[in-house]
Enzyme design. Structure first.
Site, PDB file in Angstrom:
ATOM      1  N   GLY A 156       0.863  -1.193   0.000  1.00  0.00           N
ATOM      2  CA  GLY A 156       0.000   0.000   0.000  1.00  0.00           C
ATOM      3  C   GLY A 156       0.891   1.232   0.000  1.00  0.00           C
ATOM      4  N   ARG A 157       0.352   2.310   0.543  1.00  0.00           N
ATOM      5  CA  ARG A 157       1.104   3.577   0.528  1.00  0.00           C
ATOM      6  C   ARG A 157       2.490   3.437   1.181  1.00  0.00           C
ATOM      7  NH1 ARG A 157      -3.916   5.326   2.374  1.00  0.00           N
ATOM      8  NH2 ARG A 157      -4.978   6.833   1.078  1.00  0.00           N
ATOM      9  N   ARG A 178      -2.351  -8.391  -1.456  1.00  0.00           N
ATOM     10  CA  ARG A 178      -3.623  -9.013  -1.824  1.00  0.00           C
ATOM     11  C   ARG A 178      -3.838  -8.940  -3.328  1.00  0.00           C
ATOM     12  NH1 ARG A 178      -7.767  -5.956   1.803  1.00  0.00           N
ATOM     13  NH2 ARG A 178      -6.201  -4.439   1.225  1.00  0.00           N
ATOM     14  N   ARG A 240       2.045  -3.591  13.048  1.00  0.00           N
ATOM     15  CA  ARG A 240       1.465  -3.937  14.350  1.00  0.00           C
ATOM     16  C   ARG A 240       2.095  -5.247  14.801  1.00  0.00           C
ATOM     17  NH1 ARG A 240      -0.070   0.528  14.529  1.00  0.00           N
ATOM     18  NH2 ARG A 240      -2.193   1.326  14.854  1.00  0.00           N
ATOM     19  N   GLU A 269       2.279  -4.080  23.651  1.00  0.00           N
ATOM     20  CA  GLU A 269       2.845  -2.750  23.912  1.00  0.00           C
ATOM     21  C   GLU A 269       2.178  -2.114  25.120  1.00  0.00           C
ATOM     22  OE1 GLU A 269       2.623  -0.294  20.428  1.00  0.00           O
ATOM     23  OE2 GLU A 269       3.522  -1.840  19.171  1.00  0.00           O
ATOM     24  N   HIS A 287       7.453   2.056  19.011  1.00  0.00           N
ATOM     25  CA  HIS A 287       6.299   2.438  18.173  1.00  0.00           C
ATOM     26  C   HIS A 287       6.360   3.923  17.798  1.00  0.00           C
ATOM     27  CE1 HIS A 287       1.801   1.486  17.216  1.00  0.00           C
ATOM     28  NE2 HIS A 287       2.304   2.377  16.361  1.00  0.00           N
TER      29      HIS A 287
END
Ligand code: DGY
Length: 322
Positions: A156-157, A178, A240, A269, A287
């Protein structure tokens, strides 16, 4: 009475100032993280709740929401901490902040790639501990990036922004997604698509996770797939914690069946598995993929636009579920 907007965390000053000008807003002055009880109290009172990744908006919390709660405007792109199905059942609109943290998160992934392959954290720790005695022809050797294979999971981006950076470092870009991206984009990124993630993994020197966390991507780097990685390969995660089987990763790192990992996100986390902290072959950051002044202000501005659009009676641009 203007609709009440409750914000769960302290946001950049300029964002809070603008929110005060525009909305009937309750800010979190001391930035004390909301407990489950605080979240329940908030969903009973707010018309709009502004959340972050640190708020667990479970089905249980949403079941206590008053009918007045119409929108959850998340400050951040990932919405895996929100029970989207329960929100949909209750007709609560969810928005996020895509696009404005792309460059920063891609920078972070590149930083982890460079840092772990050149043993930066290990070298700095050694130096600070006064253990660096002398330059050595065979000391602190890492892996050269040029001509190595980088496999991006999730094009993606952020995956694309990482590909652009990595290409200039001489890495060969491979990806699993995907859907195959369009041919022109693929060409401009010099990217090779793999329909089989398993096959891609076996050929990569570095694997970077850039997919969002959804039920489909939970443990996409499973124990079995970590087992497919080459002995000299590195794993990078800036998305994540739950997209990797963290226990299996730790075992692979301890047993040196892979070379190392650069991690910005974790399973529990901010409680980091102590076994990770004992390892030398990891580069660990807290993070901070989107942690630049620019991104955090732009994220706030997106939240403001989404909330304002909604309160003005329009459909906000960044709706997660249409
Ligand atoms: C994001 O935007 O998802 C960041 O990880 C912070 O939530």
């Amino acid at each position: 009475m203007k609709p009440l907007v409750i914000v769960t965390r302290k946001l950049p000053a300029s964002v809070e100032l603008r929110m005060k000008e525009l909305f009937n807003v309750r800010l979190n002055g001391d930035d004390k993280v909301f407990t489950k009880e605080d979240l329940i109290a908030a969903v009973k009172e707010a018309h709009v709740l502004v959340t972050t990744v640190t708020d667990e908006i479970s089905g249980g919390v949403l079941s206590k929401a008053a009918p007045d709660l119409k929108m959850i405007a998340n400050y951040g792109v990932g919405v895996d901490h929100i029970d989207l199905m329960s929100a949909r059942d209750k007709r609560i609109i969810i928005t996020n902040t895509p696009g404005v943290l792309t460059e920063d998160t891609a920078d972070m992934a590149m930083l982890l790639i460079l840092g772990i392959t050149r043993r930066m954290s290990e070298g700095e720790k050694m130096l600070r501990a006064g253990k660096w005695k002398i330059w050595s022809p065979i000391g602190m050797l890492g892996m050269r990036l040029r001509d190595k294979n980088l496999g991006i999971i999730g094009m993606g981006r952020i995956g694309q922004a990482l590909a652009l950076r990595a290409k200039t470092f001489g890495l060969n870009i491979h990806y699993y997604n995907r859907q195959q991206i369009n041919e022109d984009l693929e060409k401009s990124l010099c990217a090779t698509y793999w329909a089989s993630l398993d096959q891609m993994i076996t050929q990569m020197n570095i694997i970077s996770l850039n997919c969002s966390s959804t039920p489909d991507t939970h443990h996409i780097m499973s124990r079995r797939r970590i087992g497919l990685m080459q002995k000299n390969a590195y794993l990078i995660n800036t998305t994540r914690g739950d997209v990797v089987d963290e226990d299996a990763l730790i075992e692979a790192l301890e047993e040196k069946t892979i070379a190392g990992a650069g991690l910005d996100v974790y399973k529990n986390e901010p409680n980091i598995n102590p076994r990770l902290l004992n390892l030398d072959n990891v580069l660990l950051t807290p993070h901070m993929g989107s942690a630049t002044d620019e991104a955090r202000i732009a994220m706030g501005e997106k939240v403001i636009i989404n909330v304002k659009t909604f309160l003005d009676g329009h459909s906000p641009g960044d709706r997660v579920l249409a």
